[in-house]
Design an enzyme around this catalytic site. Structure first.
Site, PDB file in Angstrom:
ATOM      1  N   CYS A   1      25.085 114.368   1.686  1.00 33.85           N
ATOM      2  CA  CYS A   1      24.884 113.722   2.983  1.00 33.85           C
ATOM      3  C   CYS A   1      26.113 112.901   3.373  1.00 33.85           C
ATOM      4  O   CYS A   1      26.424 111.896   2.731  1.00 33.85           O
ATOM      5  CB  CYS A   1      23.635 112.837   2.891  1.00 33.85           C
ATOM      6  SG  CYS A   1      23.402 111.687   4.248  1.00 33.85           S
TER       7      CYS A   1
ATOM      8  N   CYS B 217      25.510 109.272   4.180  1.00 35.30           N
ATOM      9  CA  CYS B 217      25.183 108.567   2.930  1.00 35.30           C
ATOM     10  C   CYS B 217      26.468 108.191   2.190  1.00 35.30           C
ATOM     11  O   CYS B 217      26.581 107.088   1.651  1.00 35.30           O
ATOM     12  CB  CYS B 217      24.332 109.448   2.016  1.00 35.30           C
ATOM     13  SG  CYS B 217      22.712 109.897   2.673  1.00 35.30           S
TER      14      CYS B 217
END
Length: 107
Positions: free
Chosen positions: A32, A35
């Protein structure tokens, strides 16, 4: 870095049973992008808030069944707990100041 890596097995002990301070849990995954952008911010917060807020991270890929139980549908997802209860969620990448405001408003 003073954050705690969580698993399904350690979640209750580290998050639900923590009564001394609020707990911020970062639900994330290695693939991600947002992230990965948030990761250094979480590292900074874990050091800066040490003793005031417990900061934890949970890898969504390693805990996929538990993530579904928690109702985490989008990552990154920051969830603040206090006294074992969920107090709020912050979805997506956010700057450090916005995360601090979120913590202060929800603890």
């Amino acid at each position: 870095m003073s954050y705690i890596e969580l698993s399904k097995e350690t979640f209750s002990k580290e998050v639900i049973d923590e009564k001394a301070m609020p707990v911020l849990v970062d639900f994330w995954a290695t693939w991600c992008g947002p992230c990965q952008m948030l990761s250094p911010v979480i590292d900074e917060l874990s050091d800066e808030l040490d003793g005031e807020v417990k900061v934890c991270k949970m890898d969504c890929d390693e805990n996929s069944d538990f993530i579904m139980e928690m109702g985490v549908m989008t990552i990154p997802c920051l969830v603040l707990f206090n006294g074992g209860e969920e107090k709020g969620r912050l979805i997506g990448y956010n700057e450090k100041d916005a995360i601090i405001d979120f913590i202060n408003e929800n603890k």
